[in-house]
Structure formats: structure tokens, C-alpha cells
Scaffold this motif. Sequence first.
Motif, short mmCIF file in Angstrom:
data_model
loop_
_atom_site.label_atom_id
_atom_site.label_comp_id
_atom_site.label_asym_id
_atom_site.label_seq_id
_atom_site.Cartn_x
_atom_site.Cartn_y
_atom_site.Cartn_z
N VAL A 49 0.50 -1.46 -0.41
CA VAL A 49 -0.12 0.15 -0.19
C VAL A 49 0.25 1.28 -0.09
O VAL A 49 0.64 2.02 -0.58
CB VAL A 49 -1.00 0.00 1.31
CG1 VAL A 49 -2.05 -1.09 1.15
CG2 VAL A 49 -0.62 -0.10 2.44
N ILE A 50 2.23 1.02 0.36
CA ILE A 50 3.23 2.79 0.19
C ILE A 50 3.17 2.59 -1.28
O ILE A 50 2.53 4.28 -1.27
CB ILE A 50 4.65 2.32 0.63
CG1 ILE A 50 4.00 2.11 2.52
CG2 ILE A 50 5.40 3.63 0.47
CD1 ILE A 50 6.10 1.40 2.53
N TRP A 255 -4.95 -9.74 8.42
CA TRP A 255 -4.09 -8.45 7.81
C TRP A 255 -5.26 -7.70 6.49
O TRP A 255 -4.81 -7.99 5.36
CB TRP A 255 -2.88 -9.41 6.85
CG TRP A 255 -1.77 -9.91 7.30
CD1 TRP A 255 -1.49 -9.35 8.75
CD2 TRP A 255 -1.59 -11.12 7.44
NE1 TRP A 255 -0.21 -9.92 8.41
CE2 TRP A 255 -0.18 -10.72 7.32
CE3 TRP A 255 -1.08 -11.69 5.64
CZ2 TRP A 255 0.76 -11.95 7.68
CZ3 TRP A 255 -0.08 -12.86 5.86
CH2 TRP A 255 0.54 -12.72 6.94
N THR A 256 -6.08 -6.85 7.12
CA THR A 256 -6.67 -6.10 6.10
C THR A 256 -5.71 -5.32 4.71
O THR A 256 -6.34 -5.36 3.49
CB THR A 256 -7.54 -5.46 6.68
OG1 THR A 256 -7.93 -5.30 7.89
CG2 THR A 256 -8.59 -4.35 5.85
N THR A 261 -6.52 -5.70 -0.72
CA THR A 261 -5.00 -4.54 -0.66
C THR A 261 -6.29 -2.95 -1.28
O THR A 261 -6.35 -1.86 -0.69
CB THR A 261 -4.36 -4.41 -1.59
OG1 THR A 261 -3.59 -5.54 -0.48
CG2 THR A 261 -3.30 -3.32 -1.70
N GLU A 262 -6.87 -3.19 -2.19
CA GLU A 262 -7.31 -2.56 -3.10
C GLU A 262 -8.71 -2.15 -2.32
O GLU A 262 -8.52 -0.46 -2.49
CB GLU A 262 -7.91 -2.92 -4.70
CG GLU A 262 -8.67 -1.92 -5.37
CD GLU A 262 -8.64 -2.66 -6.48
OE1 GLU A 262 -9.49 -1.93 -7.60
OE2 GLU A 262 -8.88 -4.18 -6.94
N ARG A 269 -8.12 6.53 0.84
CA ARG A 269 -7.34 7.20 0.70
C ARG A 269 -9.00 7.95 0.60
O ARG A 269 -8.63 9.78 1.00
CB ARG A 269 -7.11 6.64 -0.82
CG ARG A 269 -7.10 8.22 -1.83
CD ARG A 269 -6.36 7.84 -3.19
NE ARG A 269 -5.68 6.78 -3.66
CZ ARG A 269 -5.39 5.72 -4.65
NH1 ARG A 269 -6.75 5.24 -4.97
NH2 ARG A 269 -4.64 5.44 -4.46
N ASP A 270 -9.83 8.03 0.34
CA ASP A 270 -10.92 9.06 0.12
C ASP A 270 -11.18 9.43 2.02
O ASP A 270 -11.06 9.93 1.46
CB ASP A 270 -12.69 7.71 -0.11
CG ASP A 270 -12.37 7.22 -1.54
OD1 ASP A 270 -11.69 7.81 -2.79
OD2 ASP A 270 -13.11 7.01 -1.73
N PHE A 271 -10.84 8.10 2.58
CA PHE A 271 -11.25 9.10 4.02
C PHE A 271 -10.71 10.17 4.31
O PHE A 271 -10.71 11.48 4.81
CB PHE A 271 -10.87 8.15 4.90
CG PHE A 271 -10.84 8.46 6.49
CD1 PHE A 271 -11.59 8.51 7.10
CD2 PHE A 271 -9.50 8.52 7.24
CE1 PHE A 271 -11.14 9.29 8.94
CE2 PHE A 271 -9.33 9.12 8.51
CZ PHE A 271 -10.51 9.58 8.51
#
Length: 277
Positions: A49-50, A255-256, A261-262, A269-271
Amino acid sequence: MATGSDELGTTIDIGGVPTNYHDQGEGRVVLMLHGSGPGVTAWANWRLVIPEFAKDFRVVAPDLAGFGYSLPPNGFEYNVETWRDHIVGFLDRLEIDKFSVIGNSFGGAMALRLATTIPDRVESIVLMGSGGVDFTLTEGLDAVWGYEPSIEAMREILDIFAYDRTRVTDELARLRYEASIRPGVQEAYAAMFPAPRQRWVDALAVDNETISEITCPALIVHGREDLVVPPSNAPKLFELIPRAQLHMFGQCGHWTQIEQTERFVNLVRDFLQESAD
């Protein structure tokens, strides 16, 4: 999959602790705090995710004191205060004043500690499979914190983390095992959470009244099948934090960020973008 070279970023000294961290992207700062599993590093925890978050934000992800490639000198005392001071010292050294923070498990507990001790610097928090509230030690967490190095033991630990066991490969187990036996790593890990371990769950908890005073926006994310940190932590945090949102992922373990991942990236990102408005 992360290798040792992937996991090494930049090293700086923070209060005598050589601190390994990753710094990618530009813009508003997002601090990413990893969990407390054996052999963990910031890169191993957040590698998927980085790069995605770095498209929109400046992402900084340190190995916290005693984990990965941030091994303190002998005699370092591991507790909430020293971990918190290490994180704040890291932010100060990078001259980061305002930031959002994404915390995974143990990292979520530390995110809560930041939001309640330096609230003027924390713009928003994301708590993923988070500790930081009172709960009864799970068998899964007891096994994670009680890890004794072997490939078989590492495989068992990784099976606890993931709902989808196909994500737990022999190669992943080998890499995490090898990370856990680098010089000094297991010695540091064994010093953090010795039995009896309920006391460390309690020590990481922030009292409910203090959590209820958090004023920044919060996103709480949890896997419904989490065997490490109980899913009941998520609605508890949701009830306590005034400006909170809650999202539970079904058929997902601890491990969410790896199993979803997507969807995790899009949700967070939206938050983060909305909380800046």
C-alpha cells in the motif's frame, strides 16, 4: 515479496536508536505504524500500500524501536512511553508538524497514543485491527507475542494472521523467519511482551474517557475473522470516538491491508482526502 534489501530504507539516529524508515511521495504527510508480529518491518507490513498512498501523499513508515532494522542499544526499556517518544522524536527529526496516521494492531494503539497526547499535530487517524482499548488477550495474540523462532512456528503465526491461507506461502514463512533471527532481533522481541501477556494488552490501552476526547476524524477498519485482535474492538472504538467511521471486512483476518488491498487503499484514500476538506 519484501526482501532484506527492500526493507532497508534510510537510517537516522533518534535518541540513540538507529531508525530505519521509508519516505515516499509528496504532499500531506501520512505516518504508517506497523504491528508487532515477529520478523515485522514497516516494509513487510505496508509494502503493498505504500506505493499506492504515495501517489497522493507523502508516506513515512518507520521501523519502530526494537522492530526490523531499528534495534536500540542494550538496556532500552520497551514500553508505551518509550515507543511514543521514539515516534515523536522521529517526526521532529524529519520536521513533520502535522500528519495523519494509519496504525495496524500495535501500531493502532500507538496511533491512539499520539492522538491523545499530541492532538494538535494529528489531522486524522486510521485504526486497522487496532489495539489500544481493554480486551481479553486472545490465543492468537498470545501465540504471536510468545513466538520462538522456527520456520514451523512462523508458519503457524502467519496462519493465525490470514483468513485466506493461500496468502501464507512457504516463501513468506521463510523470509519472515529469517528476518526474526537476524542478530539482536529475537532478543529484542522476547524482551517486549514476556508472559503473562494480558498486562501488555492493558499497558497499551488508552482509557475510554481519554479516547472519547479525540477530536480529529477517525476511520476504524477491522477484519471480521481477526484471530489476533478481537473484532469487538472496532465497534467499541466507533462508539467512543466522536468523529468516527467504521468499516468491517467479512472473510478477512488481521491482514486487511494484504487480504483486501485495493478496497483498503480506496477506502482509506477517500477518508484521508475527505478529512482534509
